[in-house]
Design a protein around this motif. Structure first.
Motif, mmCIF file in Angstrom:
data_model
loop_
_atom_site.group_PDB
_atom_site.id
_atom_site.type_symbol
_atom_site.label_atom_id
_atom_site.label_comp_id
_atom_site.label_asym_id
_atom_site.label_seq_id
_atom_site.Cartn_x
_atom_site.Cartn_y
_atom_site.Cartn_z
ATOM 1 N N GLU A 100 8.499 65.962 33.594
ATOM 2 C CA GLU A 100 7.918 65.174 32.267
ATOM 3 C C GLU A 100 7.770 66.010 31.175
ATOM 4 N N LYS A 101 7.324 67.218 31.164
ATOM 5 C CA LYS A 101 7.543 68.075 30.048
ATOM 6 C C LYS A 101 8.687 68.162 29.509
ATOM 7 N N ILE A 102 9.776 68.580 30.378
ATOM 8 C CA ILE A 102 11.150 68.553 29.767
ATOM 9 C C ILE A 102 11.510 67.212 29.272
ATOM 10 N N GLU A 103 11.506 66.252 29.589
ATOM 11 C CA GLU A 103 11.952 64.859 29.235
ATOM 12 C C GLU A 103 11.243 64.548 27.927
ATOM 13 N N GLN A 104 9.723 64.990 27.681
ATOM 14 C CA GLN A 104 8.928 64.663 26.414
ATOM 15 C C GLN A 104 9.547 65.516 25.384
ATOM 16 N N SER A 105 9.833 66.611 25.730
ATOM 17 C CA SER A 105 10.533 67.569 24.890
ATOM 18 C C SER A 105 11.819 67.122 24.108
ATOM 19 N N GLY A 106 12.513 66.520 24.986
ATOM 20 C CA GLY A 106 13.814 66.091 24.807
ATOM 21 C C GLY A 106 13.565 64.641 23.840
ATOM 22 N N HIS A 107 12.471 63.827 24.173
ATOM 23 C CA HIS A 107 12.109 62.774 23.078
ATOM 24 C C HIS A 107 11.705 62.997 21.744
ATOM 25 N N ARG A 108 11.067 64.195 21.797
ATOM 26 C CA ARG A 108 10.521 64.729 20.512
ATOM 27 C C ARG A 108 11.786 65.158 19.808
ATOM 28 N N ILE A 110 14.599 63.896 19.736
ATOM 29 C CA ILE A 110 15.324 62.671 19.347
ATOM 30 C C ILE A 110 14.705 62.002 18.182
ATOM 31 N N GLN A 111 13.260 62.076 18.265
ATOM 32 C CA GLN A 111 12.606 61.380 17.173
ATOM 33 C C GLN A 111 12.726 62.441 15.855
ATOM 34 N N ARG A 112 12.809 63.625 15.993
ATOM 35 C CA ARG A 112 12.981 64.742 14.676
ATOM 36 C C ARG A 112 14.360 64.319 14.224
ATOM 37 N N HIS A 114 15.969 61.442 14.122
ATOM 38 C CA HIS A 114 15.967 60.279 13.512
ATOM 39 C C HIS A 114 15.173 60.305 12.091
ATOM 40 N N ARG A 115 14.169 61.040 12.237
ATOM 41 C CA ARG A 115 13.196 61.394 11.085
ATOM 42 C C ARG A 115 14.451 61.900 10.041
ATOM 43 N N ALA A 116 15.003 63.097 10.449
ATOM 44 C CA ALA A 116 15.925 63.529 9.373
ATOM 45 C C ALA A 116 16.967 62.605 8.786
ATOM 46 N N GLU A 117 17.645 61.911 9.851
ATOM 47 C CA GLU A 117 18.508 60.875 9.244
ATOM 48 C C GLU A 117 17.780 60.071 8.357
ATOM 49 N N TYR A 118 16.502 59.497 8.554
ATOM 50 C CA TYR A 118 16.126 58.433 7.794
ATOM 51 C C TYR A 118 15.786 59.100 6.298
ATOM 52 N N TRP A 119 15.444 60.501 6.417
ATOM 53 C CA TRP A 119 15.109 60.974 4.865
ATOM 54 C C TRP A 119 16.432 61.589 4.227
ATOM 55 N N TYR A 170 21.207 66.663 5.449
ATOM 56 C CA TYR A 170 20.497 66.204 6.738
ATOM 57 C C TYR A 170 20.144 67.849 7.312
ATOM 58 N N ARG A 171 21.006 69.043 7.431
ATOM 59 C CA ARG A 171 20.661 70.283 8.017
ATOM 60 C C ARG A 171 19.309 70.736 7.130
ATOM 61 N N GLU A 172 19.348 70.686 5.880
ATOM 62 C CA GLU A 172 18.016 71.022 5.160
ATOM 63 C C GLU A 172 16.900 70.426 5.425
ATOM 64 N N ILE A 173 17.031 69.064 5.699
ATOM 65 C CA ILE A 173 15.831 68.202 6.044
ATOM 66 C C ILE A 173 15.349 68.259 7.765
ATOM 67 N N PHE A 174 16.385 68.606 8.307
ATOM 68 C CA PHE A 174 16.138 68.893 9.860
ATOM 69 C C PHE A 174 15.302 70.221 10.118
ATOM 70 N N GLN A 175 15.926 71.139 9.521
ATOM 71 C CA GLN A 175 15.204 72.429 9.571
ATOM 72 C C GLN A 175 13.534 72.517 9.037
ATOM 73 N N GLY A 176 13.554 71.711 7.966
ATOM 74 C CA GLY A 176 12.301 71.599 7.199
ATOM 75 C C GLY A 176 11.256 70.864 8.066
ATOM 76 N N LEU A 177 11.651 69.983 8.948
ATOM 77 C CA LEU A 177 10.745 69.093 9.742
ATOM 78 C C LEU A 177 9.993 69.832 10.819
ATOM 79 N N SER A 178 8.942 69.682 10.982
ATOM 80 C CA SER A 178 7.903 70.308 11.776
ATOM 81 C C SER A 178 8.197 69.916 13.338
ATOM 82 N N THR A 179 8.485 70.840 14.011
ATOM 83 C CA THR A 179 8.534 70.292 15.510
ATOM 84 C C THR A 179 7.407 69.807 16.350
ATOM 85 N N ASP A 180 6.234 69.747 15.606
ATOM 86 C CA ASP A 180 4.846 69.247 16.129
ATOM 87 C C ASP A 180 4.800 69.662 17.466
#
Length: 180
Positions: A100-108, A110-112, A114-119, A170-180
């Motif tokens: 479950e932990k591995i799958e949740q990290s994969g989901h995070r 993917i969310q990261r 999608h946020r980078a694409e949005y921005w 995109y790369r600049e935004i993706f690197q800047g997004l926190s991994t939470d």
């Protein structure tokens, strides 16, 4: 599971001594049968991900063999049943918690993504206003670099170069997004 004279079920576990109650045993069986896809989820993991899960040698070897027989459907189906049998004889709570932990990290991740694409899309469409809005979410973001990339994106007429600058944004935004 073996039924004994008293109203209990022998599971073979040393922790349970004389066994567990029939209600608890039936609930245990239901929980195991409720998750038939767990074996398939385990086999679908990469070697690096499997290394993070506490598995004993027979289970690891069975999973490695399942990777080798991917193209033989009936053999793979029988092997999944065998792997399920191996897992039923073990305490799988630790294994599936790690899964479950591995799958949740994969989901995070993917969310990261999608946020980078949005921005990226917002910055390309709205420019400096979107950069400032992004900076309110990510205070560590490099405003100057994002502005420069956005200006370069808008000044280029070639579609190939626009794609290149969009990727750089995109790369600049993706690197800047926190991994939470």
């Amino acid at each position: 599971f073996l039924f004994v004279e008293s109203v209990s079920i022998k599971t073979g576990s040393a922790e349970e001594g004389d066994g567990i109650s029939t209600v608890a045993g039936i609930d245990l069986i239901r929980n195991i049968l409720r998750k038939p896809g767990q074996v398939v989820r385990l086999v679908g993991l990469s070697g690096e991900q499997l290394g993070k899960i506490p598995l004993d040698d027979p289970v690891k070897e069975a999973i490695e063999l399942a990777h080798k027989i991917q193209n033989k459907r009936s053999a793979l189906k029988r092997h999944f049943q065998f792997l399920g049998k191996l897992l039923r004889a073990r305490d799988t709570e630790i294994i599936f918690t790690a899964l479950e932990k591995i799958e949740q990290s994969g989901h995070r991740q993917i969310q990261r993504h999608h946020r980078a694409e949005y921005w990226r899309d917002q910055i390309i469409d709205r420019g400096i206003d979107a950069i400032e809005e992004y900076r309110t979410e990510q205070t560590e973001a490099d405003r100057q670099k994002l502005r420069q990339l956005w200006r370069n994106y808008n000044s280029i007429k070639s579609e190939v170069s626009k794609i290149r600058f969009a990727r750089m944004i995109y790369r600049e935004i993706f690197q800047g997004l926190s991994t939470d």
